[in-house]
Write a protein that holds these residues in place. Structure first.
Motif, PDB file in Angstrom:
ATOM      1  N   LYS A 153     -10.891   2.860  -3.582  1.00  0.00           N
ATOM      2  CA  LYS A 153     -11.881   3.536  -4.424  1.00  0.00           C
ATOM      3  C   LYS A 153     -13.283   2.976  -4.205  1.00  0.00           C
TER       4      LYS A 153
ATOM      5  N   THR B 206      -3.885   0.796  -4.219  1.00  0.00           N
ATOM      6  CA  THR B 206      -4.813   1.922  -4.067  1.00  0.00           C
ATOM      7  C   THR B 206      -6.212   1.605  -4.577  1.00  0.00           C
TER       8      THR B 206
ATOM      9  N   PRO C  47       4.915  11.618  -1.909  1.00  0.00           N
ATOM     10  CA  PRO C  47       4.799  12.340  -3.183  1.00  0.00           C
ATOM     11  C   PRO C  47       5.705  11.713  -4.254  1.00  0.00           C
ATOM     12  N   ASP C  48       5.394  11.963  -5.505  1.00  0.00           N
ATOM     13  CA  ASP C  48       6.235  11.464  -6.607  1.00  0.00           C
ATOM     14  C   ASP C  48       7.690  11.872  -6.398  1.00  0.00           C
TER      15      ASP C  48
ATOM     16  N   PRO D 258      -3.237  15.329   2.776  1.00  0.00           N
ATOM     17  CA  PRO D 258      -3.044  14.149   1.913  1.00  0.00           C
ATOM     18  C   PRO D 258      -2.847  14.504   0.455  1.00  0.00           C
TER      19      PRO D 258
ATOM     20  N   GLY E 137       1.334   3.021  -2.540  1.00  0.00           N
ATOM     21  CA  GLY E 137       0.737   3.967  -3.487  1.00  0.00           C
ATOM     22  C   GLY E 137       0.120   5.147  -2.766  1.00  0.00           C
ATOM     23  N   GLY E 138       0.499   6.364  -3.163  1.00  0.00           N
ATOM     24  CA  GLY E 138      -0.070   7.561  -2.573  1.00  0.00           C
ATOM     25  C   GLY E 138       0.468   7.921  -1.205  1.00  0.00           C
ATOM     26  N   LYS E 139       1.350   7.109  -0.677  1.00  0.00           N
ATOM     27  CA  LYS E 139       1.856   7.377   0.668  1.00  0.00           C
ATOM     28  C   LYS E 139       2.874   8.515   0.662  1.00  0.00           C
TER      29      LYS E 139
ATOM     30  N   GLY F  83       0.742  15.110  -0.108  1.00  0.00           N
ATOM     31  CA  GLY F  83       1.721  14.110   0.312  1.00  0.00           C
ATOM     32  C   GLY F  83       2.068  14.147   1.783  1.00  0.00           C
TER      33      GLY F  83
ATOM     34  N   ARG G 202       0.832  -1.216   0.000  1.00  0.00           N
ATOM     35  CA  ARG G 202       0.000   0.000   0.000  1.00  0.00           C
ATOM     36  C   ARG G 202       0.863   1.262   0.000  1.00  0.00           C
TER      37      ARG G 202
ATOM     38  N   GLN H 100       3.029   4.262  -7.249  1.00  0.00           N
ATOM     39  CA  GLN H 100       1.922   5.089  -6.782  1.00  0.00           C
ATOM     40  C   GLN H 100       0.573   4.402  -6.985  1.00  0.00           C
ATOM     41  N   ARG H 101       0.544   3.389  -7.822  1.00  0.00           N
ATOM     42  CA  ARG H 101      -0.711   2.673  -8.047  1.00  0.00           C
ATOM     43  C   ARG H 101      -0.918   1.573  -7.000  1.00  0.00           C
TER      44      ARG H 101
END
Lengths: 726, 314
Positions: free
Chosen positions: A718, A714, A600-601, B250, A596-598, B253, A594, A710-711
């Motif tokens: 949804k 995740t 930043p890029d 969030p 993903g999204g935790k 980030g 998990r 990042q995927r």
């Protein structure tokens, strides 16, 4: 009495396999030593893709299992089979095709694995063309072995040969089913099974590669070489029979113990656990028959280094086959799994059982085929103590590290928070133990050179007998006499014995795997789980190429300590488009399911460029080439088509749009990075490289990897309404 | 012989721990302290093994006493009395038990059970299966059947998901009980900066472990914004900072830490961050957000409302 026939044994094939085993032992363990050192000194990854941990870990495991032990098996089988059957091998040509073919496969593995060409299935990493080559060479070996058995002069098959037969049959089946894959290019394929099914098939294979490549053939070798070296009768014939059939029948069921507390359905986990427990006795049957055969010869063990090697080998076998079932108990597995305990466990098996027995057999065979004595007992003794001490120094710190780390993972404060929120704290804690482990490995490795010198001198002082003449009466039709043991019947019938062994090993696999394929309720669907986008798919293939799975799991277990750290526990329905599955088996770094999204890029970008700068003290290697190499999308269209064939629901005609879709997503990510002050110019300057006008951030591999990371995990979030229960 | 007996005892000792481990499986879920107690479990099993070993030593001593007595009789009364003495008592229980558990034909008599098998010179004996080994096999099979029945054919065994739910529920109860005992109720509306050195030092430790990855080890900023200048994206008062830590941002980030950090820890780290103001470390990230005037007010939206002075860079 029938007439006595003259014939001769082929020793040259034995010598070839013996030398190959020693050479690949050195290479395999050298790579292992480098890996051990990389965990202490990450700079030893050298910043080169071909020598990073993730790529050479499979090189180490494959070299040790299939090159060192594999050649060791063939050395022992080619020596003992001829003598136990009183005949030369069926075909000298096939023997040589087998030898050179096997070495060519090893060479291919040594080239492709550092290049990142891998299917990512543990111990089955090699890509499809090599898989086919392995199958062909294995069949050559099979024809040669069964041909020899059929033209034998002996009436009855000895227990060693039962084990050889079971080995051949089972490895054939395992290899074929775990490598069912659809090629994309010559160096890339996707497996026909996905997610949970893929995981189950892989560990059915992975566990039984241990069982039928590292165990049963070596039990066969033990049954021949140990009584020979000790000059004692085998302790119990009946024990041989019971433990042989029980072992091969039960072993097959135990695979799911690698997947305890994962998304595999509970019933399959329980089967794996209880059959692993039942394995203690059949495994110990082999140890007992080995050790008790030495009754009345223990005084000689003191003087004979060969027997010493064998005693330690058999004892290590007994230890790891007791430890294995203990680790399969779910509550215990919750502590040992994903930690270095597993690494210690497999090395007690590999260094202790396979290594020490191989050494014992080498010290026994080479003087025999060179018609001389071992050059130096003192050196052999020195090697013995180096090996034994090496194993202890290797294993004990890792057991300690495993327990330490798992307890740290699970430690909560009274307020209900994790005590060690930062995974890295649990890693830096055990690095001193990694250092001691490397010393243990070095000692074991150094012992190899003592052995090589000793064997070299032995060969120099002797005279090689390429063919050794022998004589035996021709086989006559056997008349069963009254009162003989019932099992003698099958020992005279190699074909029936092979069929029975096939049935014994097929049952467990069928009962566990078929329901997973046919019964949909085993993998509940999740509506929001979608196939990967083209960019994510390419990123995932990079993740596979770099062997990230060697250090990062993607499987959050249903424990409070894991859901607090990583997020909701993993569900089987989340993996239905994962070809191959990437659950992993060891957490040298944190779980990524998990992730993903935790972050930043930009965090991922900086982290992959210099992990130790972003996370002070991190032992993760840097991946500079992913910032300079452009993503190769030449096979993207084919990849999508292959996945469609396998059942991934991409819309029709999607393969042709995939490239455009990929570019669009890549630009978005590049934009988000640039908004965070990231520029390729700075990165190149940091890496000391000159940037060309054609170098664009959105074309680089790192973009695809970030998209994939990042995927991860995740899709499930949804779901609009939280699910009712479970 | 004796070492083998020791080995057997040792291993049987381990086997006796096995049911405890199996039982422990339910404990892992119902008792969150199970892993803290793991060493205790280990100690208990080692004690059990030592206990068995001590028993063995005692029996062995008893044997020696009997033997010396026999020797004394031989020396004092001659061979006949000695033989009579020897024949009289049966062998000690443990010795008989050991015999019956191993059931091996002694090496001296093994010619009687040598089979007529000859495989390249290797012969085979026809010893019975070791009874202890057979017993172990049956026990593990029985455990397997009982385990599978309990978890999959009875109403008692919990599935992994149920066990997880129970573990979480139990932990939550414990946590609430603990918090009820603690005055741990700092929140974003009542938080004030801490000044004690120990609290700030603790705050720094937390900062290095959790915040430094994104905000830099000196707060100079990296993936996350600079914390040492007086520009703030989400407000620069202690209350704003506490709130940002607690609920996160969030979309950009910043993680919400409320589920991973206690209020008192968030309090300490927020206080530490306040001390970074104006430290002017090297490699600072350019300012982001609005300038914050400490004397303006402590209200949460102070940073935003102070738009007159705000100069948004980038």
């Amino acid at each position: 009495m029938s007439r006595i026939e003259q014939f001769s044994y082929d020793n040259s094939i034995v010598r070839k396999f013996a030398i190959a085993s020693v050479i690949f032992g050195v290479i395999g363990m050298l790579v292992g030593l480098l890996l051990a050192l990389q965990l202490v000194f990450p700079e030893l990854n050298f910043g080169i893709s071909y020598t990073t941990f993730g790529r050479i870990r499979p090189l180490h495991t494959n070299a040790v299992i299939f090159a060192f032990v594999g050649n060791g098996i063939f050395m022992g089988v080619y020596y003992s089979l001829q003598r136990l059957l009183k005949t030369p091998m069926y075909s000298k040509l096939l023997s040589n095709i087998h030898f050179w073919g096997w070495q060519a496969i090893i060479l291919a593995a040594a080239i492709t694995l550092p290049l990142g060409i891998t299917s990512s299935h543990e111990y089955a990493e090699l890509e499809w063309p090599i898989d086919i080559a392995i199958a062909l060479i294995w069949v050559v070996f099979g024809i040669n072995m069964f041909g020899t058995i059929l033209k034998r002069r002996e009436t009855h098959l000895y227990v060693a040969i039962w084990f050889y037969i079971a080995t051949w049959i089972t490895v054939t089946i395992l290899h074929i089913f775990n490598n069912l894959e659809l090629p994309v290019t010559l160096t890339k394929s996707y497996p026909v099974f996905a997610g949970v099914q893929d995981a189950l098939v892989q560990w059915w294979y992975g566990h039984n590669a241990v069982a039928f490549f590292l165990t049963t053939p070596y039990l066969g070798l033990m049954y021949y070489f140990l009584p020979k070296a000790a000059n004692r009768p085998v302790y119990s014939y009946r024990l041989s029979i019971i433990h042989f059939w029980a072992l091969i029948f039960i072993y097959i069921w135990a695979g799911p113990h690698h997947l305890l507390y994962t998304s595999l359905p509970d019933w399959a986990q329980s089967l794996g656990m209880v059959f692993s427990l039942m394995l203690i006795a059949p495994s110990w049957g082999g140890m007992l028959n080995g050790l008790l055969t030495l009754r009345g010869a223990w005084d000689r063990v003191r003087n004979d280094p060969i027997l010493k090697f064998m005693v330690v080998a058999v004892t290590a076998y007994g230890m790891s086959t007791f430890e294995g079932p203990m680790m399969s108990i779910k509550s215990f597995n919750a502590i040992t799994h994903y930690t270095d305990w597993t690494i210690a466990h497999v090395h007690v098996g590999a260094l202790g059982w396979n290594g020490m027995l191989t050494f014992g057999v080498l010290y026994w065979i080479l003087p025999k085929i060179y018609n001389t004595q071992l050059f130096s007992k003192r050196l052999a003794n020195a090697h013995f103590w180096m090996g034994t001490t090496g194993i202890i120094l290797y294993a004990v710190p890792l057991y300690w590290a495993g327990v330490t780390q798992q307890l740290m993972w699970k430690q909560f404060t009274p307020e209900g928070f994790l005590q060690y929120t930062n995974f890295l704290e649990t890693v830096t804690q055990i690095i001193p133990m990694y250092a001691i482990r490397a010393v243990g490995g070095l000692l074991f490795f150094a012992g190899l050179f003592v052995m090589m010198y000793n064997l070299w001198k032995t060969m120099r002082q002797g005279q090689f007998q390429a063919s050794e003449s022998a004589q035996a009466p021709a086989r006559v039709k056997h008349v069963p006499h009254k009162g003989e043991y019932w099992h003698r019947w099958i020992e005279r019938r190699s074909v029936q014995m092979s069929i029975l062994a096939l049935i014994a090993i097929a049952i467990g696999g069928l009962v566990e795997i078929l329901p997973m394929m046919w019964v949909d309720s085993n993998v509940p669907k999740i509506a929001t789980v979608q196939p990967y986008t083209p960019l994510e798919l390419e990123g995932r293939d990079l993740y596979i190429r770099e062997g990230c799975v060697g250090c990062h799991s993607q499987m959050i277990r249903p424990f409070r300590s894991e859901t607090e750290r990583y997020g909701d526990y993993s569900k089987s329905g989340e993996f239905i488009y994962d070809r191959p599955f990437l659950w992993g088996s060891k957490r040298t770094g944190p779980d990524l399911h998990r992730v993903g999204g935790k972050y930043p890029d930009a965090w991922h970008y900086n982290h992959m460029l210099a992990p130790a700068v972003v996370s002070n003290g991190s032992i993760m290697p840097a991946y500079p080439w992913m910032f300079t190499d452009d993503l190769n999308t030449s096979s993207l269209e084919k990849k999508i088509e292959v996945l469609q064939t396998l059942g991934t629901p991409y819309p029709s005609g999607f393969a042709q749009q995939a490239e455009a879709d990929l570019r669009k997503q890549a630009q978005e990510i590049a934009k988000s990075l640039q908004e965070n002050d990231i520029s390729l110019e700075n990165t190149y300057a940091e890496l000391g490289k000159t940037i060309q006008p054609s170098d664009k951030l959105e074309n680089k591999e790192i973009i695809a990897l970030i998209a994939y990371l990042q995927r991860l995990g995740t899709d499930i979030s949804k779901l609009k309404a939280p699910k009712a229960q479970n | 012989m004796k070492t083998r007996f020791l080995k057997t005892t040792f291993l049987l000792g381990w086997l006796s721990v096995l049911p405890a481990l199996l039982a422990a499986q339910d404990n892992t879920t119902s008792n969150p302290n199970f892993y803290n107690d793991f060493y205790a479990y280990l100690l208990a099993s080692i004690t059990a093994v030592v206990f068995v070993a001590v028993l063995w030593v005692l029996v062995h001593l008893l044997n020696i006493i009997v033997k010396t007595n026999e020797l004394r009789i031989y020396q004092e009364q001659g061979m006949e009395a000695y033989l009579a003495e020897r024949a009289a008592p049966k062998k000690p229980f443990w010795q008989r038990w050991y015999r019956s558990m191993t059931d091996a034909v002694p090496v001296a008599k093994e010619a009687d059970i040598l089979l007529a098998h000859d495989h390249d010179g290797i012969q085979e004996l026809d010893n019975n299966l070791p009874p202890w080994w057979v017993a172990m096999f049956y026990i593990t099979i029985a455990i397997g059947v009982v385990y599978f029945g309990y978890y999959h054919f009875s109403d008692y065994g919990m599935s992994s998901a149920e066990a997880y739910a129970q573990e979480m529920e139990y932990a939550e109860r414990e946590r609430e009980a603990f918090l009820a005992r603690q005055a741990n109720k700092v929140n974003e509306s009542n938080v004030e900066p801490l000044t004690e050195a120990t609290a700030l030092a603790h705050g720094e430790t937390i900062f290095q472990a959790t915040c430094a990855t994104c905000h830099g080890q000196l707060g100079e900023g990296n993936a996350g914004p600079n914390l040492t200048d007086n520009y703030w994206l989400h407000g620069g008062s202690i209350k704003d900072v506490f709130k940002t830590i607690k609920y996160g941002v969030p979309a950009k980030g910043m993680i919400a830490w409320k589920d991973q950090m206690s209020p008192s820890d968030m309090h300490k780290v927020a206080s530490y961050i306040m001390t970074l103001q104006g430290t002017d470390p090297p490699n600072q990230k350019p300012p982001q957000g609005d300038i914050y005037e400490p004397n303006a007010s402590g209200s949460i939206d102070s940073g935003k409302s102070n738009g007159v002075l705000g100069s948004v860079t980038k």
